[in-house]
Design a protein around this motif. Structure first.
Motif, PDB file in Angstrom:
ATOM      1  N   LYS A  17      26.732  71.658 -35.387  1.00  0.00           N
ATOM      2  CA  LYS A  17      26.395  72.348 -36.637  1.00  0.00           C
ATOM      3  C   LYS A  17      27.500  72.196 -37.675  1.00  0.00           C
ATOM      4  CE  LYS A  17      23.455  76.187 -35.295  1.00  0.00           C
ATOM      5  NZ  LYS A  17      23.235  77.630 -35.444  1.00  0.00           N
ATOM      6  N   ALA A  18      28.730  72.391 -37.241  1.00  0.00           N
ATOM      7  CA  ALA A  18      29.845  72.317 -38.193  1.00  0.00           C
ATOM      8  C   ALA A  18      29.960  70.907 -38.766  1.00  0.00           C
ATOM      9  CB  ALA A  18      31.144  72.725 -37.500  1.00  0.00           C
ATOM     10  N   GLN A  19      29.818  69.918 -37.907  1.00  0.00           N
ATOM     11  CA  GLN A  19      29.918  68.527 -38.370  1.00  0.00           C
ATOM     12  C   GLN A  19      28.749  68.173 -39.298  1.00  0.00           C
ATOM     13  OE1 GLN A  19      29.995  66.960 -34.399  1.00  0.00           O
ATOM     14  NE2 GLN A  19      32.194  66.587 -34.415  1.00  0.00           N
ATOM     15  N   ALA A  20      27.571  68.685 -38.951  1.00  0.00           N
ATOM     16  CA  ALA A  20      26.388  68.416 -39.779  1.00  0.00           C
ATOM     17  C   ALA A  20      26.568  69.012 -41.170  1.00  0.00           C
ATOM     18  CB  ALA A  20      25.138  68.991 -39.113  1.00  0.00           C
ATOM     19  N   ASN A  25      27.095  68.344 -46.865  1.00  0.00           N
ATOM     20  CA  ASN A  25      27.725  68.787 -48.115  1.00  0.00           C
ATOM     21  C   ASN A  25      28.422  67.645 -48.840  1.00  0.00           C
ATOM     22  OD1 ASN A  25      26.855  71.441 -48.164  1.00  0.00           O
ATOM     23  ND2 ASN A  25      28.490  72.115 -46.780  1.00  0.00           N
ATOM     24  N   GLU A  26      28.926  66.705 -48.062  1.00  0.00           N
ATOM     25  CA  GLU A  26      29.555  65.535 -48.681  1.00  0.00           C
ATOM     26  C   GLU A  26      28.485  64.599 -49.269  1.00  0.00           C
ATOM     27  OE1 GLU A  26      32.098  63.399 -45.935  1.00  0.00           O
ATOM     28  OE2 GLU A  26      32.637  61.929 -47.470  1.00  0.00           O
ATOM     29  N   LEU A  27      27.355  64.548 -48.575  1.00  0.00           N
ATOM     30  CA  LEU A  27      26.290  63.607 -48.966  1.00  0.00           C
ATOM     31  C   LEU A  27      25.527  64.042 -50.218  1.00  0.00           C
ATOM     32  CD1 LEU A  27      24.922  61.016 -47.888  1.00  0.00           C
ATOM     33  CD2 LEU A  27      23.376  62.508 -46.569  1.00  0.00           C
ATOM     34  N   GLU A  48      17.642  73.213 -38.588  1.00  0.00           N
ATOM     35  CA  GLU A  48      17.604  74.394 -39.458  1.00  0.00           C
ATOM     36  C   GLU A  48      18.780  74.389 -40.440  1.00  0.00           C
ATOM     37  OE1 GLU A  48      17.208  78.078 -37.323  1.00  0.00           O
ATOM     38  OE2 GLU A  48      16.379  79.044 -39.114  1.00  0.00           O
ATOM     39  N   THR A  49      19.947  74.065 -39.936  1.00  0.00           N
ATOM     40  CA  THR A  49      21.138  73.965 -40.794  1.00  0.00           C
ATOM     41  C   THR A  49      20.902  72.922 -41.888  1.00  0.00           C
ATOM     42  OG1 THR A  49      22.531  74.433 -38.878  1.00  0.00           O
ATOM     43  CG2 THR A  49      23.619  73.404 -40.760  1.00  0.00           C
ATOM     44  N   ALA A  50      20.381  71.777 -41.495  1.00  0.00           N
ATOM     45  CA  ALA A  50      20.157  70.696 -42.462  1.00  0.00           C
ATOM     46  C   ALA A  50      19.124  71.107 -43.507  1.00  0.00           C
ATOM     47  CB  ALA A  50      19.705  69.432 -41.730  1.00  0.00           C
ATOM     48  N   ALA A  51      18.056  71.756 -43.056  1.00  0.00           N
ATOM     49  CA  ALA A  51      16.994  72.155 -43.993  1.00  0.00           C
ATOM     50  C   ALA A  51      17.527  73.179 -44.992  1.00  0.00           C
ATOM     51  CB  ALA A  51      15.804  72.707 -43.225  1.00  0.00           C
ATOM     52  N   LYS A  52      18.338  74.115 -44.511  1.00  0.00           N
ATOM     53  CA  LYS A  52      18.892  75.137 -45.417  1.00  0.00           C
ATOM     54  C   LYS A  52      19.842  74.501 -46.423  1.00  0.00           C
ATOM     55  CE  LYS A  52      18.282  79.315 -42.738  1.00  0.00           C
ATOM     56  NZ  LYS A  52      18.752  79.995 -41.526  1.00  0.00           N
ATOM     57  N   LEU A  53      20.691  73.630 -45.933  1.00  0.00           N
ATOM     58  CA  LEU A  53      21.691  73.022 -46.827  1.00  0.00           C
ATOM     59  C   LEU A  53      21.072  72.069 -47.847  1.00  0.00           C
ATOM     60  CD1 LEU A  53      24.622  72.275 -44.356  1.00  0.00           C
ATOM     61  CD2 LEU A  53      24.641  73.914 -46.244  1.00  0.00           C
ATOM     62  N   THR A  54      19.912  71.507 -47.525  1.00  0.00           N
ATOM     63  CA  THR A  54      19.302  70.522 -48.439  1.00  0.00           C
ATOM     64  C   THR A  54      18.165  71.121 -49.256  1.00  0.00           C
ATOM     65  OG1 THR A  54      17.821  69.787 -46.684  1.00  0.00           O
ATOM     66  CG2 THR A  54      19.847  68.522 -46.973  1.00  0.00           C
ATOM     67  N   LEU A 238      26.151  58.155 -40.467  1.00  0.00           N
ATOM     68  CA  LEU A 238      27.071  59.202 -40.016  1.00  0.00           C
ATOM     69  C   LEU A 238      28.279  59.357 -40.925  1.00  0.00           C
ATOM     70  CD1 LEU A 238      26.903  58.444 -36.177  1.00  0.00           C
ATOM     71  CD2 LEU A 238      25.719  60.265 -37.424  1.00  0.00           C
ATOM     72  N   LYS A 239      28.392  58.458 -41.910  1.00  0.00           N
ATOM     73  CA  LYS A 239      29.478  58.574 -42.884  1.00  0.00           C
ATOM     74  C   LYS A 239      28.839  58.660 -44.265  1.00  0.00           C
ATOM     75  CE  LYS A 239      33.199  56.286 -40.417  1.00  0.00           C
ATOM     76  NZ  LYS A 239      33.090  55.008 -39.719  1.00  0.00           N
ATOM     77  N   ALA A 240      29.121  59.740 -44.977  1.00  0.00           N
ATOM     78  CA  ALA A 240      28.445  59.979 -46.254  1.00  0.00           C
ATOM     79  C   ALA A 240      28.590  58.811 -47.240  1.00  0.00           C
ATOM     80  CB  ALA A 240      28.933  61.291 -46.863  1.00  0.00           C
ATOM     81  N   PRO A 241      29.786  58.251 -47.419  1.00  0.00           N
ATOM     82  CA  PRO A 241      29.893  57.160 -48.391  1.00  0.00           C
ATOM     83  C   PRO A 241      29.067  55.934 -47.990  1.00  0.00           C
ATOM     84  CG  PRO A 241      32.071  58.015 -47.824  1.00  0.00           C
ATOM     85  CD  PRO A 241      31.099  58.623 -46.866  1.00  0.00           C
ATOM     86  N   ASP A 242      29.016  55.640 -46.698  1.00  0.00           N
ATOM     87  CA  ASP A 242      28.230  54.494 -46.233  1.00  0.00           C
ATOM     88  C   ASP A 242      26.733  54.736 -46.433  1.00  0.00           C
ATOM     89  OD1 ASP A 242      30.547  53.277 -45.519  1.00  0.00           O
ATOM     90  OD2 ASP A 242      30.230  53.372 -43.351  1.00  0.00           O
TER      91      ASP A 242
END
Ligand code: PGA
Length: 251
Positions: A17-20, A25-27, A48-54, A238-242
């Motif tokens: 969750k923390a990594q996601a 947030n970076e993406l 759920e974490t992803a859906a809330k954050l996006t 897995l890397k936001a810039p990529d």
């Protein structure tokens, strides 16, 4: 016919969750102006974490599998209702890792796809040959069998909601991409299979992604092929810039 490109991340079994949260947030600011559809398919525990954050952004969230049954004695499976509740909209079905390590077959891929469509999800159905199959000249035979298998009993109207991901198994996670010509050739063949199932009009509407070591360096050339409508991105998601660079393949 113009098909809107769709770039989807497939996180596989990565990110707590923390990594996601950190990755998303970076993406978000990096892809907010994307001209294509942007999807991240993530482990069940972070949907759920992803859906809330996006929420309210252009990033859509998907699961990496879905049960074919509504509920009941299916230990380890996650149902459509459960996925809907936590905010998944897309779902990857029949990924080669599922076929290779977890006994997924053309039949179970079909059952999951039927269920996903019945429950209003957008399936991303994966097909693709192994290295042995390519070397023995069976690429088309395998892609035909997997595509026809996945779409068995599915109406044209439902087929149009489906995304197909052509992922040659030998190119997944290996750094060995199919050349853009190889990818185009097989994807155009798969579109031909869809045409024989549904007719040209429907086949022209279905988006077909390429997947297998797609990254910022090769995305532009792959996406320039007439039948390639997107990418299913593993490692580079897995890397936001990529991932952002793939999303902005035309920049
Ligand atoms: P890869 O994975 O981009 O790491 O090759 C693609 C996939 O398996 O969906």
């Amino acid at each position: 016919m113009t098909r809107k490109p769709i770039i989807a991340g497939n996180w596989k079994m990565n990110n707590t969750k923390a990594q996601a949260s950190e990755l998303i947030n970076e993406l978000k600011p990096l892809v907010k102006d994307a001209e294509c559809d942007v999807v991240i398919c993530v482990p069940y525990t972070v949907i759920e974490t992803a859906a809330k954050l996006t929420a309210g952004t252009n990033i859509k969230v998907g699961a990496e599998n879905i049960a074919w049954a509504d509920k009941g004695a299916f230990t380890g499976e996650v149902s459509a209702a459960m996925l809907k509740e936590v905010g998944a909209e897309y779902v990857v079905i029949g990924h080669s890792e599922r076929r290779q390590y977890f006994g997924e077959t053309d039949e179970t891929v079909n059952k999951r796809t039927v269920q996903a469509l019945k429950e209003g999800f957008k399936p991303i159905v994966c097909v693709g040959e192994t290295l042995d199959e390519r070397e023995s000249g069976e690429t088309e035979k395998v892609c035909k069998r997997q595509t026809e298998g996945a779409f068995a009993g599915i109406s044209a109207a439902d087929a149009e909601k489906t995304v197909v991901a052509y992922e040659p198994v030998w190119a997944i996670g290996t750094g060995k991409t199919a050349t853009s010509a190889q990818a185009q050739e097989t994807i155009s063949y798969i579109r031909g299979v869809l045409k024989s199932l549904y007719g040209a009009e429907t086949a022209e509407k279905i988006r077909i992604q390429y997947g297998g070591s797609m990254n910022p360096a090769n995305a532009k050339e792959l996406m320039a092929q007439p039948d390639i409508d997107g990418g299913l991105i593993g490692g580079a998601s897995l890397k936001a810039p990529d991932f952002s660079a793939v999303v902005h393949f035309d920049k």
